[in-house]
Design a protein around this motif. Structure first.
Motif, PDB file in Angstrom:
ATOM      1  N   SER A 179       0.920  -1.228   0.189  1.00  0.00           N
ATOM      2  CA  SER A 179      -0.191   0.086   0.042  1.00  0.00           C
ATOM      3  C   SER A 179       1.026   1.270  -0.004  1.00  0.00           C
ATOM      4  N   THR A 180       0.027   2.439  -0.458  1.00  0.00           N
ATOM      5  CA  THR A 180       1.034   3.643  -0.175  1.00  0.00           C
ATOM      6  C   THR A 180       1.427   4.099   1.068  1.00  0.00           C
ATOM      7  N   LYS A 181       0.707   3.647   2.112  1.00  0.00           N
ATOM      8  CA  LYS A 181       1.053   3.883   3.243  1.00  0.00           C
ATOM      9  C   LYS A 181       2.411   3.127   3.867  1.00  0.00           C
ATOM     10  N   MET A 217       4.431   1.730   1.708  1.00  0.00           N
ATOM     11  CA  MET A 217       5.632   2.462   1.092  1.00  0.00           C
ATOM     12  C   MET A 217       6.252   3.530   1.594  1.00  0.00           C
ATOM     13  N   PHE A 218       5.302   4.554   1.896  1.00  0.00           N
ATOM     14  CA  PHE A 218       5.691   5.662   2.875  1.00  0.00           C
ATOM     15  C   PHE A 218       6.610   5.349   4.011  1.00  0.00           C
ATOM     16  N   ASN A 239       7.224  -2.027  -6.894  1.00  0.00           N
ATOM     17  CA  ASN A 239       5.935  -1.385  -6.415  1.00  0.00           C
ATOM     18  C   ASN A 239       5.664   0.081  -6.777  1.00  0.00           C
ATOM     19  N   ARG A 283      -3.155   9.519 -11.620  1.00  0.00           N
ATOM     20  CA  ARG A 283      -2.112   8.970 -10.599  1.00  0.00           C
ATOM     21  C   ARG A 283      -1.399   7.971 -11.353  1.00  0.00           C
TER      22      ARG A 283
END
Length: 144
Positions: free
Chosen positions: A5-7, A9-10, A29, A98
């Motif tokens: 998920s983006t979270k 990866m962050f 990813n 996106r």
């Protein structure tokens, strides 16, 4: 490897000690869809034709086909025009933006807010351009 998920990866970015470590670990990813590839994907999903999308997007035929063929990279405004050509919803358009490396529509930006409004009201691109112009914000088709 399952998609992160983006979270997630962050959080990996924040924990990384160096860019090389993160880039190597997470390279699978990242989204690397070029606009032409995504436009082809949308043609299949929406069961439409390039010519119809280009016409509905109010683009010149030569330029429009160059976007689909990957010979030219459309600007963000032109991607939004193509979104109108595909009759996308706000969510679908944001996904397209996106996935092709552009910023999503942002409700706190006047221009973007009017585009969101127009999409929700199912305006076509001409009516949307008129709305934007009325508020002194340029138009989609003029690429302002």
């Amino acid at each position: 490897m399952p998609e992160r998920s983006t979270k997630e990866m962050f959080n990996e970015i924040k924990k990384a000690h160096g860019a090389k470590e993160f880039m190597t670990k997470m390279q699978d990813n990242f989204i690397h869809t070029v606009p032409a590839e995504y436009l082809e994907e949308l043609l299949k999903i929406k069961q439409t034709t390039k010519s119809e999308v280009i016409r509905q997007a109010n683009l010149g035929a030569t330029t429009g086909y160059q976007y689909f063929d990957g010979k030219r990279r459309p600007s963000r405004a032109r991607m939004i025009a193509l979104g109108f050509g595909f009759s996308l919803t706000v969510a679908e358009l944001n996904t397209m933006l996106r996935r092709t490396g552009y910023a999503e529509l942002y409700a706190k930006d006047e221009w973007d807010a009017l585009v969101i409004f127009a999409l929700n009201q199912k305006f076509d691109i001409n009516r949307t351009d008129e709305l934007l112009f009325r508020y002194g914000l340029g138009t989609i088709t003029s690429d302002n």
